[in-house]
Scaffold this active site. Structure first.
Site, PDB file in Angstrom:
ATOM      1  CD  GLU A 154      -3.090  -0.918   2.371  1.00 54.06           C
ATOM      2  OE1 GLU A 154      -2.580  -0.503   3.367  1.00 54.06           O
ATOM      3  OE2 GLU A 154      -4.145  -1.611   2.298  1.00 54.06           O
ATOM      4  CD  GLU A 303      -3.702  -6.301   3.143  1.00 55.27           C
ATOM      5  OE1 GLU A 303      -4.241  -5.483   3.741  1.00 55.27           O
ATOM      6  OE2 GLU A 303      -2.510  -6.321   3.104  1.00 55.27           O
TER       7      GLU A 303
HETATM    8  C1  GLA Z   1      -3.887  -2.383   5.520  1.00 59.06           C
HETATM    9  C2  GLA Z   1      -2.475  -3.292   5.469  1.00 59.06           C
HETATM   10  C3  GLA Z   1      -2.684  -4.349   6.240  1.00 59.06           C
HETATM   11  C4  GLA Z   1      -3.391  -4.259   7.565  1.00 59.06           C
HETATM   12  C5  GLA Z   1      -4.415  -3.782   7.068  1.00 59.06           C
HETATM   13  C6  GLA Z   1      -5.435  -3.772   8.377  1.00 59.06           C
HETATM   14  O1  GLA Z   1      -4.758  -2.994   4.337  1.00 59.06           O
HETATM   15  O2  GLA Z   1      -1.958  -3.558   4.238  1.00 59.06           O
HETATM   16  O3  GLA Z   1      -1.060  -4.907   6.452  1.00 59.06           O
HETATM   17  O4  GLA Z   1      -2.736  -3.019   8.375  1.00 59.06           O
HETATM   18  O5  GLA Z   1      -4.767  -2.650   6.555  1.00 59.06           O
HETATM   19  O6  GLA Z   1      -6.722  -3.382   8.168  1.00 59.06           O
END
Ligand code: GLA
Ligand code: ZN
Length: 665
Positions: A154, A303
């Site tokens: 991210e 995710e």
């Molecule tokens: C982001 C990150 C993860 C985690 C999630 C928690 O998407 O990529 O590592 O921190 O948030 O919601």
């Protein structure tokens, strides 16, 4: 070097989670993996944030544990995705090079320990990343159980350090060639901003010259792109031909241009968190369609939340049954994989309260059963859906530069580019119209209808593509705030919609930010425009007026609000109003009928119908009932329902919060 390979759709659907074996004693991994099998998982993502375990001291690599984890997972039939751990630089690196920490707008350096604590242009950081990623690639690149690589995690920081400023100036020198050109494009005689040396150009820390603001976004994009290429180059040579590279993007994050960054990746992926509340399929589908548009192919949901997150003011769980529908919704919009974040609650760290599959004791949480249900679903659906993808006849154009530009100067505090785009997306999604969301610079062949919401920035290339699209029979819908600026964020010396006036047969005489909604009177309907209204003027007697403003501020009274004009074999509808929901739905229904665009299926409210089409043309329907009642749906053909294994003729019944997966019987 930049050898790009195509993403080959996998032969099955993937389900799994982020897994951090480095946080737990190795003796427990076997049980973790057994539980993953119980859940029906077939993929795990590892490695993000494992830098200090992979390289505990400079140049000293410790990869054996990861090798063992990959092998143990593989033995259980679970493939791996590896993430480069570069979003969590270790303490020793920061101690060596404190200058690699990013600087915020107020000039403060970030602290160690909150991840993404790197300046994306730091050469020392780059060198450390190259060394580590190359070593990881050599070790794990040839491993057939590693399906793909996620770069970093991210991307999100913007750095304001002196090096970034210097590189910004270099970027500008390269782009503009001469300062005179930059001064002209940015109209710097305004407020005496004229530059006579590149070194004078600042990084914008607040509102600034619109040209400078837009170039800064392009520079951020370019900085991440260089960082990303550095990693791709380190990896590529060592990967198997079918191994892909991706990055997990964030929702509608507007920090940089995702289309540019996606060009160097084989696969787009993203992280979907509802956060607070429950998800609304009519708007969340847009985020999936957006990511599918980055590469114009299926994507991975890298995710998603198992129950709740930890970073909202209120971290409610998704209601029981809801995450199963979320998984199917993602698949319906083109996901080939769904991965939860994360597997097991860590005892420490900033995310102790986040939802997981296992609790701190290693026992399944109540949510686990729902993931297991998705596992059973995917097992039943996998072969059918492999290689199949959503196909749309309608595209919505998305322009990051227009979004930024409007965001910086909204002219009405409540005007939001994204909300306006969704104002077009939502009624279509509610009517089960398949939609692609594409870069405004895309080729538009093959679409019946193209909607260009607030296409503020109109380049000659875009104008030419839209003209060709309409000339060849396409239906174009242009909205307010269209065709106003050039690629340097300068106003065009033309009335809106600039070069597209030939297509619209109408132009904007004036635009108004509205204190109160103004009446809009159409053929057989009466509505209102809120926030914004453009007074249209006909340029061609053949232009048809579809709606006019009623009495309001005097300037708009009786003037055209929506027009339609034939051009070539196609047609252009020009909407100067920001219509209320009912009128918007009525207008869109009319335009869909004119363009001959068909829904996947007509369903009761609260039931979504998605379609994926196989390479052989086989149609697969995914019907999702978000309501708490049983729903009945008339099927146009004899179908086979794959989750229950039944043939269905005529009427399909879907239980509350349930899913049906259909193909032709
Ligand atoms: C982001 C990150 C993860 C985690 C999630 C928690 O998407 O990529 O590592 O921190 O948030 O919601
Ligand atoms: Zn910097």
């Amino acid at each position: 070097m930049n050898i790009k390979r195509a993403y080959t759709p996998p032969a099955k659907l993937y389900l799994g989670s982020a897994y951090y074996p480095e946080q737990w004693p190795e003796a427990g991994w076997k049980e973790d993996i057994r539980q993953m099998q119980v859940a029906g998982f077939n993929v795990a993502r590892m490695g993000d944030f494992a830098w200090s375990r992979l390289e505990p001291a400079p140049g000293q690599f410790n990869f054996d544990w990861l090798d063992r984890a990959i092998a143990m997972l593989a033995e259980a039939g679970i493939d791996s995705v590896l993430a480069t751990p570069t979003a969590g630089p270790p303490a020793w690196l920061v101690t060596q090079h404190p200058d690699m920490l990013p600087v915020d707008k107020d000039g403060r350096r970030a602290q160690f320990g909150n991840r993404c604590h790197y300046c994306v242009t730091s050469p020392e950081f780059h060198a450390a990343v190259r060394r580590l990623v190359e070593a990881l690639a050599q070790r794990f690149g040839p491993n057939p159980h590693v399906l793909g690589w996620q770069l970093d995690n991210e991307y999100n920081r913007t750095c304001y350090c002196p090096r970034c400023q210097h590189q910004f100036q270099q970027y500008l020198a390269q782009r503009y060639g001469a300062l005179d050109e930059l001064n002209r494009r940015w109209a710097t005689t305004y407020w005496s901003q004229t530059y006579d040396a590149w070194e004078q150009i600042p990084l914008p820390v607040g509102p600034h010259n619109p040209g400078l603001m837009l170039e800064h976004k392009r520079f951020i994009t370019e900085s991440y792109r260089r960082f990303q290429r550095l990693q791709i180059d380190a990896l590529r040579l060592h990967l198997l031909p079918e191994t892909w590279i991706t990055h997990n993007f964030m929702f509608w994050h507007d920090g940089y241009d995702h289309y540019d960054l996606s060009e160097d990746l084989e696969l787009a992926s993203w992280d979907w968190y509802v956060g607070m509340g429950q998800h609304d399929y009519r708007s969340s589908g847009a985020a999936h369609d957006l990511v599918r548009g980055y590469k114009r192919q299926n994507f991975w949901l890298m995710e998603t939340q198992p129950g709740n997150v930890n970073w909202k003011p209120l971290n409610n769980a998704i209601d029981k049954g809801g995450t199963r529908l979320m998984a199917w919704h993602a698949v319906g919009h083109g996901a080939d994989a769904v991965l939860y974040w994360q597997w097991r609650s860590p005892l420490g760290g900033q995310e102790q309260y986040h939802g997981t599959l296992l609790d701190t004791t290693g026992q399944p949480r109540p949510f686990f059963a729902e993931a297991q249900q998705v596992g059973r679903d995917f097992a039943a659906a996998s072969r059918l859906l492999a290689g199949a993808r959503p196909v749309a006849e309608t595209a919505i154009l998305h322009c990051p530069a227009s979004r930024w530009s409007i965001g910086w100067q909204p002219h009405h505090q409540d005007f939001d580019y994204l909300e306006h785009l969704l104002h077009y997306y939502k009624p279509l999604a509610a009517a089960n119209i398949p939609l692609d969301i594409l870069s405004a610079d895309s080729l538009l062949d093959g679409y019946r209808m193209v909607i260009a919401p607030a296409l503020l920035i109109l380049t000659p290339g875009r104008a030419a593509a839209l003209k060709a699209f309409v000339a060849n029979g396409g239906h174009l819908l242009l909205t307010l705030r269209s065709g106003m600026k050039d690629e340097f964020n300068a106003l065009l010396p033309l009335r809106q919609p600039g070069a597209l006036a030939e297509l619209t047969g109408a132009e904007v005489e004036e635009y108004y930010a509205l204190e109160n909604p103004v009446p809009v009177l159409g053929e057989g309907w009466q509505g209102a425009s809120r926030l914004w209204a453009e007074r249209l003027k006909l340029l061609d007697p053949a232009t048809q007026v579809l709606a006019r403003y009623g009495a309001s501020n005097g300037w708009l009274d009786g003037c055209p609000a929506i027009t339609q004009h034939a051009f070539g074999k196609g047609r252009v509808t020009f909407v100067g109003a920001y219509l209320d929901e009912a009128s918007q739905a009525a207008l869109l229904q009319r335009l869909l009928a004119e363009a001959g665009v068909q829904p996947v299926l007509v369903t009761p409210e609260g039931v979504e119908a998605c379609r994926r089409v196989g390479e052989d043309g086989e149609e697969i329907l995914i019907l999702i009932n978000y309501t708490h009642q049983e729903q009945r749906i008339g099927l146009p053909w004899r179908a086979y329902e794959h989750l229950r294994g039944q043939a269905i003729q005529g009427e399909l019944r879907i239980a509350p919060l349930d899913v049906a997966l259909l193909s032709h019987a």
